[in-house]
Motif scaffolding. Structure first.
Motif, PDB file in Angstrom:
ATOM      1  N   ALA A 113       0.915  -1.223   0.279  1.00  0.00           N
ATOM      2  CA  ALA A 113       0.033   0.045   0.274  1.00  0.00           C
ATOM      3  C   ALA A 113       0.659   1.154   0.050  1.00  0.00           C
ATOM      4  CB  ALA A 113      -0.840   0.020   1.313  1.00  0.00           C
ATOM      5  N   PHE A 114       0.317   2.326  -0.325  1.00  0.00           N
ATOM      6  CA  PHE A 114       1.064   3.733  -0.353  1.00  0.00           C
ATOM      7  C   PHE A 114       0.144   4.690   0.554  1.00  0.00           C
ATOM      8  CE2 PHE A 114       2.037   2.563  -5.223  1.00  0.00           C
ATOM      9  CZ  PHE A 114       3.370   1.918  -4.730  1.00  0.00           C
ATOM     10  N   VAL A 115       1.348   5.578   1.098  1.00  0.00           N
ATOM     11  CA  VAL A 115       0.906   6.690   1.627  1.00  0.00           C
ATOM     12  C   VAL A 115       1.630   7.924   0.767  1.00  0.00           C
ATOM     13  CG1 VAL A 115       0.504   8.391   3.653  1.00  0.00           C
ATOM     14  CG2 VAL A 115       0.483   5.918   3.937  1.00  0.00           C
ATOM     15  N   PRO A 116       1.048   8.455  -0.278  1.00  0.00           N
ATOM     16  CA  PRO A 116       1.838   9.358  -0.952  1.00  0.00           C
ATOM     17  C   PRO A 116       1.863  10.714  -0.137  1.00  0.00           C
ATOM     18  CG  PRO A 116      -0.195   9.240  -1.896  1.00  0.00           C
ATOM     19  CD  PRO A 116      -0.154   8.004  -0.752  1.00  0.00           C
ATOM     20  N   THR A 117       3.164  11.163  -0.346  1.00  0.00           N
ATOM     21  CA  THR A 117       3.291  12.311   0.602  1.00  0.00           C
ATOM     22  C   THR A 117       3.826  13.563  -0.262  1.00  0.00           C
ATOM     23  OG1 THR A 117       5.965  12.086   0.786  1.00  0.00           O
ATOM     24  CG2 THR A 117       4.178  11.023   2.541  1.00  0.00           C
ATOM     25  N   THR A 118       3.834  13.472  -1.647  1.00  0.00           N
ATOM     26  CA  THR A 118       4.021  14.757  -2.540  1.00  0.00           C
ATOM     27  C   THR A 118       2.656  14.832  -3.319  1.00  0.00           C
ATOM     28  OG1 THR A 118       4.850  13.456  -4.356  1.00  0.00           O
ATOM     29  CG2 THR A 118       6.546  14.359  -2.709  1.00  0.00           C
ATOM     30  N   LEU A 119       2.282  15.885  -3.734  1.00  0.00           N
ATOM     31  CA  LEU A 119       1.034  16.247  -4.429  1.00  0.00           C
ATOM     32  C   LEU A 119       1.063  15.503  -5.769  1.00  0.00           C
ATOM     33  CD1 LEU A 119      -1.468  17.741  -4.847  1.00  0.00           C
ATOM     34  CD2 LEU A 119      -0.548  19.597  -5.728  1.00  0.00           C
ATOM     35  N   LEU A 120       2.540  15.425  -6.474  1.00  0.00           N
ATOM     36  CA  LEU A 120       2.540  14.663  -7.523  1.00  0.00           C
ATOM     37  C   LEU A 120       2.441  13.158  -7.544  1.00  0.00           C
ATOM     38  CD1 LEU A 120       3.678  14.683 -10.533  1.00  0.00           C
ATOM     39  CD2 LEU A 120       6.143  14.264  -9.675  1.00  0.00           C
ATOM     40  N   ALA A 121       2.674  12.700  -6.129  1.00  0.00           N
ATOM     41  CA  ALA A 121       2.491  11.147  -6.063  1.00  0.00           C
ATOM     42  C   ALA A 121       1.151  11.069  -5.698  1.00  0.00           C
ATOM     43  CB  ALA A 121       3.284  10.642  -4.862  1.00  0.00           C
ATOM     44  N   GLN A 122       0.319  12.073  -4.913  1.00  0.00           N
ATOM     45  CA  GLN A 122      -1.133  11.785  -4.800  1.00  0.00           C
ATOM     46  C   GLN A 122      -1.960  12.037  -6.147  1.00  0.00           C
ATOM     47  OE1 GLN A 122      -2.595  14.186  -1.623  1.00  0.00           O
ATOM     48  NE2 GLN A 122      -1.143  13.299  -0.147  1.00  0.00           N
ATOM     49  N   VAL A 123      -1.717  12.733  -6.859  1.00  0.00           N
ATOM     50  CA  VAL A 123      -2.523  13.109  -8.247  1.00  0.00           C
ATOM     51  C   VAL A 123      -2.174  12.062  -9.382  1.00  0.00           C
ATOM     52  CG1 VAL A 123      -3.122  15.510  -7.644  1.00  0.00           C
ATOM     53  CG2 VAL A 123      -1.208  14.869  -9.424  1.00  0.00           C
ATOM     54  N   ASP A 124      -0.898  11.395  -9.150  1.00  0.00           N
ATOM     55  CA  ASP A 124      -0.576  10.573 -10.285  1.00  0.00           C
ATOM     56  C   ASP A 124       0.208   9.413 -10.001  1.00  0.00           C
ATOM     57  OD1 ASP A 124       0.079   9.997 -13.023  1.00  0.00           O
ATOM     58  OD2 ASP A 124       1.891  11.467 -13.115  1.00  0.00           O
ATOM     59  N   ALA A 125       1.378   9.324  -9.394  1.00  0.00           N
ATOM     60  CA  ALA A 125       2.308   8.225  -9.200  1.00  0.00           C
ATOM     61  C   ALA A 125       1.635   6.995  -8.466  1.00  0.00           C
ATOM     62  CB  ALA A 125       3.658   8.571  -8.657  1.00  0.00           C
ATOM     63  N   ALA A 126       0.676   7.551  -7.523  1.00  0.00           N
ATOM     64  CA  ALA A 126       0.463   6.271  -6.392  1.00  0.00           C
ATOM     65  C   ALA A 126      -0.797   5.414  -7.000  1.00  0.00           C
ATOM     66  CB  ALA A 126      -0.288   7.081  -5.145  1.00  0.00           C
TER      67      ALA A 126
END
Ligand code: ADP
Ligand code: ZN
Length: 345
Positions: A113-126
């Motif tokens: 599972a992921f807890v994305p901590t950048t906005l980029l990861a939240q809107v995209d990478a995760a």
């Protein structure tokens, strides 16, 4: 907390929006979980996850390598990780990519599972399921496609990001609006000030709408045979520019989108006023729309890019704001246009 579901080969991924990292122990068993994070995130938020066993890697794209992966495998062996071990990646795109890759390969695949901590990861990478590492200078050459079991987006974590890091995320959210969600685009245009100052309703909306769009495209085409390619809007040329001009991913994608918007106008698909509007939105988020370099250098970089196919590239073109398609374009067709996009000071 809102929830989005994504169906995939293995079942379902759940995406929790607006939760808190402190709720993690309710989602995974602390005893059976290993967190992978980087030194920056650990320094800032390690205290909130101090109950978990942690593997802390060095930050940055340069460390998205098989050497880092090897180090993590070794630590997992030391921890005596087994088939019941769960991996949670907590960090930006680099951490999520590595954690997803490690979890997909260790013991032929662990729950992750992921807890994305950048906005980029939240809107995209995760979301999207691509997990990989760089190899011999090639981005994401080695990797897997595998969806995380859940993604927990905690918007409070974004407050420690630099403006530059936030811009990377804004560029990607604008991309989602342009290729498939006109309402998201108008929202980003109207609510710019609230979004830039990280007002919860603004961030919630752009992350939610981005993930909704991305998950629906990925659900149709997980392995990038067709439709998924429209997510590359701004990226074909963007990647070449990122290398040549030493700019951030967000800036490169912004320039790539500005160019493909212009190309869409030249092709007669959209109007000049649409292009101006797109430029206005990008500039509003502090993103560039004109190349700051010599046209020849840029054309050269595109020619060298691995996304090129012979004398053609695949461009993503807009048919209106919120609708895109993919088209094969001859390289010499765009060379003159690149000249138009270059700014000389
Ligand atoms: P991305 O590809 O999502 O931009 P990276 O993993 O390259 O992600 O992260 C970019 C940088 O931001 C790294 O140096 C990382 O340690 C740092 N970082 C990640 N999350 C945060 C955060 N919430 N606050 C501050 N810095 C962060
Ligand atoms: Zn991108």
């Amino acid at each position: 907390m809102r929830e989005i579901e994504l169906k995939n080969d293995r079942g379902l991924s759940r995406i929790f929006l607006g939760g808190s990292i402190e709720e993690l122990p309710r989602l995974v068993d602390v005893e059976k979980t290993v967190v992978i994070t980087d030194t920056n995130v650990d320094r800032l938020y390690g205290e909130k996850i101090s109950d978990f066993r942690r593997i802390v890697i060095e930050p940055g794209e340069i460390n998205k390598s098989l050497d880092t992966v090897k180090g993590i495998y070794e630590e997992l062996m030391d921890f005596e990780a087994d088939r019941s071990t769960k991996i949670v990646g907590i960090g930006g795109g680099v951490v999520c990519d590595i954690a997803g890759f490690v979890a997909s390969t260790y013991l032929r695949g662990l729950f992750f599972a992921f807890v994305p901590t950048t906005l980029l990861a939240q809107v995209d990478a995760a979301v999207g399921g691509k997990n990989g590492v760089n190899f011999f200078g090639y981005k994401n050459l080695i990797g897997t496609i595998n969806q995380p079991d859940f993604v927990l987006c905690d918007f409070n974590l974004l407050k420690t990001l630099t403006p530059g890091e936030l811009k990377n995320g804004f560029a990607e959210a604008i991309k989602h609006g342009l290729i498939g969600d006109y309402d998201l685009l108008s929202f980003m245009e109207k609510e710019r000030t609230s979004i830039i100052s990280l007002k919860e309703y603004g961030i919630e909306r752009i992350v939610h709408d981005s993930l909704k769009l991305k998950t629906s495209i990925v659900a149709e085409d997980e392995r990038e045979g067709g439709k998924r390619r429209i997510l590359n809007f701004g990226h074909t040329i963007g990647h070449a520019l990122e290398k040549t001009l030493q700019i951030s991913h967000g800036e490169a994608v912004s320039l790539g989108m500005a160019f493909e918007a212009y190309l869409s106008e030249i092709k007669g698909y959209i109007e000049r006023e649409d292009v101006e509007r797109i430029y206005g939105i990008l500039k509003g988020y502090g993103l560039p729309v004109h190349f700051d370099g010599k046209a020849d250098t840029i054309i050269d970089a595109i020619r060298k890019d691995k996304k090129r196919e012979g004398d053609y590239i695949y461009a993503i073109l807009l048919h209106r704001l919120g609708e895109a398609s993919i088209e094969r374009i001859k390289l010499n067709e765009i060379e003159g246009l690149i000249n138009d996009m270059c700014k000389f000071e």
